[in-house]
Structures are given as C-alpha cells and as structure tokens.
Design a protein around this motif. Structure first.
Motif, short mmCIF file in Angstrom:
data_model
loop_
_atom_site.label_atom_id
_atom_site.label_comp_id
_atom_site.label_asym_id
_atom_site.label_seq_id
_atom_site.Cartn_x
_atom_site.Cartn_y
_atom_site.Cartn_z
N LEU A 18 0.83 -1.20 0.00
CA LEU A 18 0.00 0.00 0.00
C LEU A 18 0.87 1.25 0.00
N THR A 19 0.52 2.19 -0.87
CA THR A 19 1.17 3.51 -0.92
C THR A 19 0.09 4.57 -0.92
N ILE A 20 0.45 5.77 -0.57
CA ILE A 20 -0.52 6.86 -0.63
C ILE A 20 -0.89 7.13 -2.09
N ALA A 21 0.07 7.03 -3.01
CA ALA A 21 -0.23 7.22 -4.44
C ALA A 21 -1.30 6.23 -4.90
N GLY A 22 -1.12 4.97 -4.58
CA GLY A 22 -2.10 3.96 -4.97
C GLY A 22 -3.45 4.19 -4.33
N THR A 23 -3.44 4.63 -3.09
CA THR A 23 -4.68 4.90 -2.38
C THR A 23 -5.43 6.07 -3.00
N LEU A 62 -9.15 5.39 -4.37
CA LEU A 62 -10.33 6.10 -3.87
C LEU A 62 -11.04 6.87 -4.98
N ALA A 63 -10.29 7.41 -5.92
CA ALA A 63 -10.92 8.09 -7.07
C ALA A 63 -11.72 7.09 -7.89
N LYS A 64 -11.15 5.90 -8.12
CA LYS A 64 -11.86 4.88 -8.89
C LYS A 64 -13.12 4.42 -8.17
N VAL A 65 -13.02 4.17 -6.88
CA VAL A 65 -14.19 3.72 -6.11
C VAL A 65 -15.28 4.78 -6.13
N GLU A 66 -14.89 6.01 -5.93
CA GLU A 66 -15.88 7.09 -5.90
C GLU A 66 -16.62 7.18 -7.23
N GLU A 67 -15.87 7.13 -8.33
CA GLU A 67 -16.49 7.20 -9.65
C GLU A 67 -17.35 5.97 -9.93
N MET A 68 -16.85 4.80 -9.61
CA MET A 68 -17.56 3.57 -9.90
C MET A 68 -18.90 3.50 -9.16
N GLU A 95 -5.48 6.48 -18.99
CA GLU A 95 -4.45 6.44 -17.95
C GLU A 95 -4.06 4.99 -17.65
N PRO A 96 -2.87 4.77 -17.13
CA PRO A 96 -2.42 3.41 -16.87
C PRO A 96 -3.23 2.70 -15.79
N TRP A 97 -3.96 3.42 -14.97
CA TRP A 97 -4.67 2.79 -13.87
C TRP A 97 -6.10 2.40 -14.23
N GLU A 98 -6.42 2.35 -15.52
CA GLU A 98 -7.78 1.96 -15.90
C GLU A 98 -8.02 0.46 -15.75
N THR A 99 -7.00 -0.34 -15.67
CA THR A 99 -7.18 -1.78 -15.51
C THR A 99 -7.43 -2.11 -14.04
N PRO A 100 -8.13 -3.22 -13.79
CA PRO A 100 -8.44 -3.57 -12.39
C PRO A 100 -7.18 -3.69 -11.53
N ASP A 101 -7.24 -3.09 -10.37
CA ASP A 101 -6.19 -3.15 -9.35
C ASP A 101 -4.87 -2.51 -9.77
N ALA A 102 -4.82 -1.87 -10.94
CA ALA A 102 -3.57 -1.26 -11.40
C ALA A 102 -3.17 -0.07 -10.53
N GLU A 103 -4.13 0.50 -9.82
CA GLU A 103 -3.81 1.67 -9.01
C GLU A 103 -2.70 1.39 -8.00
N TRP A 104 -2.62 0.16 -7.55
CA TRP A 104 -1.64 -0.16 -6.51
C TRP A 104 -0.22 -0.21 -7.06
N THR A 110 -8.51 6.29 4.75
CA THR A 110 -7.98 7.45 5.46
C THR A 110 -7.21 6.98 6.69
N GLY A 111 -7.71 5.97 7.37
CA GLY A 111 -6.99 5.41 8.51
C GLY A 111 -5.66 4.80 8.10
N GLN A 112 -5.65 4.06 7.01
CA GLN A 112 -4.40 3.48 6.52
C GLN A 112 -3.41 4.58 6.13
N THR A 113 -3.92 5.59 5.46
CA THR A 113 -3.06 6.70 5.03
C THR A 113 -2.49 7.43 6.23
N SER A 114 -3.25 7.54 7.29
CA SER A 114 -2.78 8.18 8.50
C SER A 114 -1.55 7.46 9.06
N ILE A 115 -1.57 6.14 9.03
CA ILE A 115 -0.43 5.36 9.52
C ILE A 115 0.79 5.56 8.63
#
Length: 177
Positions: free
Chosen positions: A52-57, A61-67, A85-94, A158-163
């Motif tokens: 997990l990275t903040i970039a991937g998160t 979150l943008a994909k989830v919100e739109e979907m 964009e390169p993150w259009e494929t499933p799970d590519a955001e990570w 947001t909790g994960q990002t906080s850590i």
C-alpha cells in the motif's frame, strides 16, 4: 491543491442526505490533509510489508468514488475507471500509480471527488436515497447503500493513510488544523 480546497459546511440537524454528504465531505477533507503536500518519493513510500502507498490509495479512492457514483446514477463509469491512464485496468492503481506525478494524482482525486459530490447532491435532490440500484443481475441495493459504501471505503483508507503518513513525516491527528 490541499484540504482547504474542499468546501465543508457543518450539518448539525440536516436531513439524512445532507448529513451523509457532510460526513463524506469531512472524511474527504481528512484524507486530503493526510495525503496532501507530499512529493513523489513520499507518495510512493510503502509501509512494509504492505504494498500500500498513498499514491495507490489516491487512485483507488478516485476509482471507487467514480464507480459507485456511476452505479447510483445508473450510468457507466467514466475516468478514472475508464480512459487512457495506466490505472484503468483492475487493481492497477496499486502499482501503476507509482508512475504518475504528484500533480497528476492530486488532480485526479480532487477532480473526481468534486464531480461526484455534485452528482450526489443532484441524485439526492432528484429522487432521494431509496432509489434502487442494480449493479449486477440479482444484486440490487439503494443509493443510500452506495453512498455508505463510498463513505466506508474512504474511512478505511484514510486510517491506513494516517499510519503511512505518520511513518513518512510524523504528521498525526484526526482533523486538519
């Protein structure tokens, strides 16, 4: 862009739709604060052993919100779920989010949440939260459920990002100053 770019009005006694949008605005503001102002190296930093990275998160979150907003509106999802964009494929955001610049990542997330927030306000005003949403054959939920799903996903990440953020530069706290 930073958390101050997310407008928020307190909602102490509003109707359910307004209250849920306020809760989502508040967690968006918290996530923006926890993920904001970072350079590429910081956005790509992992909290081992997780990938997990903040970039991937941000992209996730943008994909989830739109979907889920598209689902509630009865339309097909648009960017960042689909597009060039390169993150259009499933799970590519990570993984693929690690090739995006901080400016691209922040523009993607802020743009997506602003569009979706406007759409949700319209959906609530034009039919309410009890409208059924059929995502898959045999699986129907309400708009309320989709809005709660978005809120839950944002709270989790947001909790994960906080850590991760605390490990990067020591930023702690629940709410922006």
């Amino acid at each position: 862009m930073d958390y101050t770019d997310i407008p928020i009005e307190d909602c102490l006694l509003g109707p359910e739709g307004d209250m849920l949008l306020f809760a989502l605005d508040r967690v968006h503001r918290q996530f923006a604060w926890k993920s904001g102002g970072l350079d590429a190296e910081q956005l790509y930093a992992r909290h081992a052993p997780s990938r997990l990275t903040i970039a991937g998160t941000i992209v996730h979150l943008a994909k989830v919100e739109e979907m889920w907003t598209a689902s509630a509106a009865g339309r097909e999802p648009g960017p960042p779920v689909t597009g060039t964009e390169p993150w259009e494929t499933p799970d590519a955001e990570w993984t693929d989010a690690l090739s995006a610049s901080p400016e691209q990542l922040y523009a993607l997330w802020y743009g997506t949440i602003a569009r979706c927030r406007t759409e949700w306000a319209g959906l609530i005003a034009e039919g309410g939260l009890d409208v059924p949403v059929a995502d898959d054959p045999g699986y129907t939920v309400s708009r309320r459920r989709r809005l709660l799903d978005i809120l839950e996903e944002n709270l989790l990440h947001t909790g994960q990002t906080s850590i991760i953020r605390e490990a990067i530069d020591g930023l702690v706290g629940n709410d922006p100053p």
